[in-house]
Enzyme design. Structure first.
Site, PDB file in Angstrom:
ATOM      1  N   TYR A   1       0.846  -1.190   0.000  1.00 15.09           N
ATOM      2  CA  TYR A   1       0.000   0.000   0.000  1.00 15.09           C
ATOM      3  C   TYR A   1       0.879   1.237   0.000  1.00 15.09           C
ATOM      4  CZ  TYR A   1      -3.495   3.380   1.656  1.00 15.09           C
ATOM      5  OH  TYR A   1      -4.335   4.460   1.785  1.00 15.09           O
TER       6      TYR A   1
ATOM      7  N   ASP B   1       9.397   2.503  -0.189  1.00 14.93           N
ATOM      8  CA  ASP B   1       8.380   3.192   0.599  1.00 14.93           C
ATOM      9  C   ASP B   1       8.622   2.818   2.056  1.00 14.93           C
ATOM     10  OD1 ASP B   1       6.190   4.124   1.950  1.00 14.93           O
ATOM     11  OD2 ASP B   1       4.703   3.273   0.585  1.00 14.93           O
TER      12      ASP B   1
ATOM     13  N   LYS C   1       5.159   9.056   9.318  1.00  9.37           N
ATOM     14  CA  LYS C   1       4.911   8.537  10.660  1.00  9.37           C
ATOM     15  C   LYS C   1       5.951   8.979  11.684  1.00  9.37           C
ATOM     16  CE  LYS C   1       2.319   4.595   8.794  1.00  9.37           C
ATOM     17  NZ  LYS C   1       0.973   5.073   9.145  1.00  9.37           N
TER      18      LYS C   1
END
Length: 474
Positions: free
Chosen positions: A191, A286, A314
């Site tokens: 994702y 990623d 994050k």
């Protein structure tokens, strides 16, 4: 009208006192909420209940699609009542009913040093006295940029944005601009945010909802997105063979966190690095999840593979909205205003996210941080796997540093296809049982879990003991 207050904010429901719910008449405004909410928390409550969470969630469904602002929070894949959180501290969280949980979600990864860390809060308080957003350069951007560049092997220049999705959008555009090519390879179950080109076999929340893709994504947006199973080198080689000179980049989570926790097979990342070099394509990691979590330099430090470009998020914002992409200087200098590839953001590099990120990275750089994460996470996963086997359940799982996952299948799990063999109904029962035991895992079989420096050995012991009790009841 009933009135409620939470953290200095007042919210009034449009029902008469004493009514838990009432049907809306034809005169009701569509914005009205059909339940009264009593926010008082009984701190000595011993019986597990989600009564207040249910009231609030039912009210939220009249206000927000599905009652949430991100799909997996709605508990669609595990069933039952979503919990509404009131506060967090360290490794623990408390819901609005007063239930306490050991938290292994950590705001989906950012809380690696623990929730509401005192030094982070102090830095935020000091920064807020100067303002929350400038829309102009600030010195904290330089400080965090220097920390990121010195830590992550692939990054020589960095651009801060506001989310992982935004970072992946920017890095895809940059890869296409730099190579002059359009096609990109992604892996099934990886994702990379909810931008149109990435919503192809995207795992995570998409899988939770049972949607192979998302309605509203035009074919033109995904026609240049090629897919391969994770850990499958031969498919990648075939894609390059059949699309010679057309592939701009490979993008992947170096450790998958959005199909559950799936590690790369030995040699897989090395093979991707070699294939991209041979074909004039870029390799993009990623690391929104893995960055500063598997090691201080991310997965690329841990595995010793340096990509061309990297996305982050994050942890580098310490719990505030943040994202970033970076890479080799010659590539990054194509980004406006240095170069012609346009990307911008009003709140990018805002002082609050920068301040929280700086304090978080300072804590992670202290000696022993990653050794401790590895130790407690290993004890957690081994304890859960052993408890599952003792009680007769098929279970597999693994971890790296402060990131982990387990599947209700015999395994091994090397791809999203393998992950989908899991017993999802059993996971849902296990999840709800653990919730009642005071342990909060991600509400989906297809999500990784996260430990933190705030998790104690007692937290781990209590979690494993709770897991064994729940396993015995499944």
């Amino acid at each position: 009208m009933a009135s409620t207050t939470l953290v200095g904010l007042s919210w009034r429901s449009n029902v008469s006192p004493g009514l838990s719910s009432s049907p809306c008449s034809s005169q009701c405004s569509p914005r009205r909420v059909s339940s009264q909410i009593n926010m008082a928390i009984s701190v000595d409550k011993k019986k597990f209940t989600l009564q207040k969470s249910e009231e609030i969630f039912n009210a939220a469904k009249d206000l927000m699609p599905g009652g949430v602002n991100s799909p997996v929070r709605a508990f669609k894949s595990v069933g039952g009542q979503p919990i509404v959180i009131d506060s967090v501290k360290g490794s623990h969280m408390w819901d609005i009913d007063g239930n306490e949980y050991i938290d292994y979600v950590g705001s989906w990864g950012p809380a690696i040093i623990g929730h509401a860390d005192d030094k982070v809060l102090a830095a935020l308080a000091e920064t807020m006295t100067k303002g929350t957003s400038f829309g102009a350069p600030c010195v904290l951007e330089n400080v965090l940029a220097e920390m990121v560049i010195s830590a992550v092997p692939s990054i020589e220049m960095v651009r801060f944005v506001n989310s992982g999705t935004e970072a992946c959008m920017g890095v895809l555009r940059l890869a296409r601009a730099f190579t002059g090519r359009q096609k990109v390879i992604k892996f099934e179950g990886c994702y990379h945010g909810h931008a149109d080109p990435f919503l192809v076999k995207a795992g995570s929340g998409v899988a939770t909802l049972g949607l192979p893709d998302s309605p509203g994504v035009p074919k033109a947006a995904t026609i240049d997105t090629l897919t391969s199973p994770f850990n499958d080198v031969s498919t990648v080689e075939n894609l390059f063979e059949s699309n010679r000179g057309e592939i701009a980049a490979i993008i992947l989570e170096p450790v998958v966190g959005n199909s559950g926790f799936i590690a790369p097979k030995p040699g897989f990342l090395n093979a991707l690095r070699q294939i991209t070099k041979e074909n004039g394509a870029l390799l993009i990691f990623d690391e929104v999840m893995t960055g500063f979590r598997l090691a201080y330099g991310g997965a690329q430090e841990y595995f010793g593979i340096t990509p061309d470009l990297t996305t982050l998020g994050k942890i580098i914002g310490g719990g505030l909205p943040v994202g970033a992409y970076g890479g080799r200087r010659e590539i990054m200098e194509m980004v406006a205003p240095a170069g012609p590839m346009y990307q911008a953001g009003t709140l990018s590099g805002n002082p609050l996210a920068m301040a929280a990120g700086i304090q978080t990275l300072k804590r992670l750089k202290e000696p022993g941080s990653y050794q401790y994460l590895d130790e407690v996470t290993g004890e957690l996963i081994q304890g859960i796997l052993d408890a599952g086997k003792r009680t007769g359940h098929q279970l597999c799982g693994s971890y790296i540093s402060g990131m982990f996952g387990f599947f209700f299948t015999e395994g091994p799990v090397y791809s999203f296809g393998d992950a989908k063999k899991s017993d999802l109904a059993k996971f849902a029962r296990f999840y709800r049982g653990m919730l009642e035991e005071g342990v909060y895992f991600a509400p989906s079989q297809f999500e990784a879990g996260f430990s933190s420096l705030a998790h104690s050995k007692e937290d781990i012991k209590r979690t494993v003991e709770a897991a064994e009790r729940v396993f015995q009841q499944l």
